[in-house]
Design a protein around this motif. Structure first.
Motif: not given
Length: 402
Positions: A65, A94, A96-97, A103, A123, A155
């Motif tokens: 991120s 995503y 919901n990290y 999003v 998400e 990712s």
């Protein structure tokens, strides 16, 4: 370039895993490494625990991120070097990290050129973007740009070498629009090791057409440079009526987008002496290719010599007067042109700056191509702009960035 099942030339990065760690994916057999040697900004994060299951590919379990800085870049240096053709894949989940439940949306760049905007529906939805690209420098910069709609992240990032004679599109890169395994008899995508280039083929069927298939290997003793997987070419669709056309179309979001189309054909039936399968292809009612008569268990590829555009892109595959059998289609790829309009920084200057950055551990805003634009100019540099030649660094003030 030799073609085999090994991963020579692959760069397969699982973003966010711990530095110096690696693993082999249990499904594909691809060896993934940490992104720690490719980027020096961002923070490693893990997705929410409910996404760390066998139903979610391991490359999505962690991410990198970028809460700081407008632009952050991975610097890839493929061993085959500049002037060669590569497939570059960026993947996003995503999940919901950050526990924010919102999003983000952000831009993806290749060097100085905007590749696309990363838009995630929700998400739990993954997003995979691919680009076929020929770099003019030994470095390839894949960059995320914060456009004000949330924190960018990535990712996984992958690079795979391609045969230079494939996917010819002068002066442009090719962004994947669609890649289909037509006539698939499963709901599973096909990729490496079935595909030596690790392209991902999505299963697809037309409701109104008939599936035809073989259990025999296609291209067992010879290959087109495109190397489609045998498992893709073993299935296809035909029309029910032997004289009927096989048609497909799509409606572009942008009618000015330039599309390059690749169709894959293989005969999967052992034809009798009195049988013939031969067809032509038209685009928007104009002849596009043909006549084509696919060889038994060997691939024929028909592809765009020039890009096509419009409000509606329509293709018709129709039998010739000599044909006793309907047309067949086994696989389909569609790409959009990404114009390479910005000259990169001179290669020797880039190499010198990357060495300085590494030697002195300089981070600041030194991201991507040093001179690509005045908006993202590396701090402390002065560059010469103008003209069609490579951009040149004319001065460097190290104390400013120390």
């Amino acid at each position: 370039m030799a073609h085999s099942q090994d991963q020579s030339g692959f760069i397969s990065i699982d973003c966010g895993i711990s530095a110096d760690s690696s693993y082999t994916d249990q499904t594909t057999g691809i060896s993934y490494i940490s992104d720690s040697t490719f980027i020096d900004t961002g923070v490693s994060k893990s997705v929410s625990p409910e996404y760390k299951t066998t139903k979610v590919e391991q490359q999505y379990w962690t991410l990198r991120s970028f809460p700081d800085g407008v632009k952050n870049c991975d610097a890839l240096r493929p061993k085959q070097g500049k002037g060669n053709k590569y497939l570059i894949r960026a993947r996003f989940l995503y999940a919901n990290y950050d526990q924010n439940g919102t999003v983000p949306k952000f831009d993806l760049y290749i060097g100085a050129i905007k590749w696309d905007t990363v838009k995630l529906i929700n998400e739990s939805m993954t997003n995979t973007m691919e680009l076929i690209h020929i770099p003019s420098s030994n470095y390839i910069f894949v960059c995320l740009v914060n456009s004000g709609y949330g924190t960018p992240f990535i990712s996984a990032l992958e690079l795979k070498p391609l045969e230079n004679s494939t996917y010819r599109a002068p002066s442009v890169s090719l962004a994947l629009y669609e890649r289909l395994d037509i006539g698939s008899q499963s709901n599973k995508s096909i990729r490496y090791k079935d595909d030596v280039y690790d392209r991902i083929w999505r299963p697809f069927n037309f409701v109104s057409y008939k599936i035809t298939s073989t259990s025999l290997t296609v291209d067992a003793n010879g290959h087109t440079p495109f190397y489609p997987p045998s498992s893709v070419m073993q299935t296809g669709v035909t029309t029910v009526n032997s004289s009927g056309p096989l048609e497909f179309n799509w409606l572009p979001d942008d009618p000015t987008s330039k599309f390059y189309v690749y169709m894959y054909f293989a005969e999967v039936e052992q034809l009798q002496p009195n049988q013939t399968r031969e067809f032509n292809i038209s685009h928007n009612d104009a002849h596009w290719d043909g006549p084509i008569s696919p060889s038994y268990l060997y691939t024929t590829v028909a592809y765009s010599q020039y890009p096509v555009s419009g409000d509606k892109i329509d293709y018709t595959i129709y039998p010739t007067e000599n044909s006793t059998l309907p047309p067949i289609l086994n696989g389909l790829e569609v790409y959009t042109a990404v114009e390479m309009t910005q000259s990169p920084t001179d290669e020797q200057d880039v190499n010198a700056m990357m060495n300085i950055k590494s030697k002195y551990g300089l981070k600041r805003n030194w991201q991507g191509d040093p001179c690509e634009s005045e908006d993202y100019l590396w701090e402390g540099l002065n560059c010469k702009y103008g003209g069609s030649d490579s951009l040149r660094i004319i001065s460097l003030d190290l104390p400013l960035v120390g």
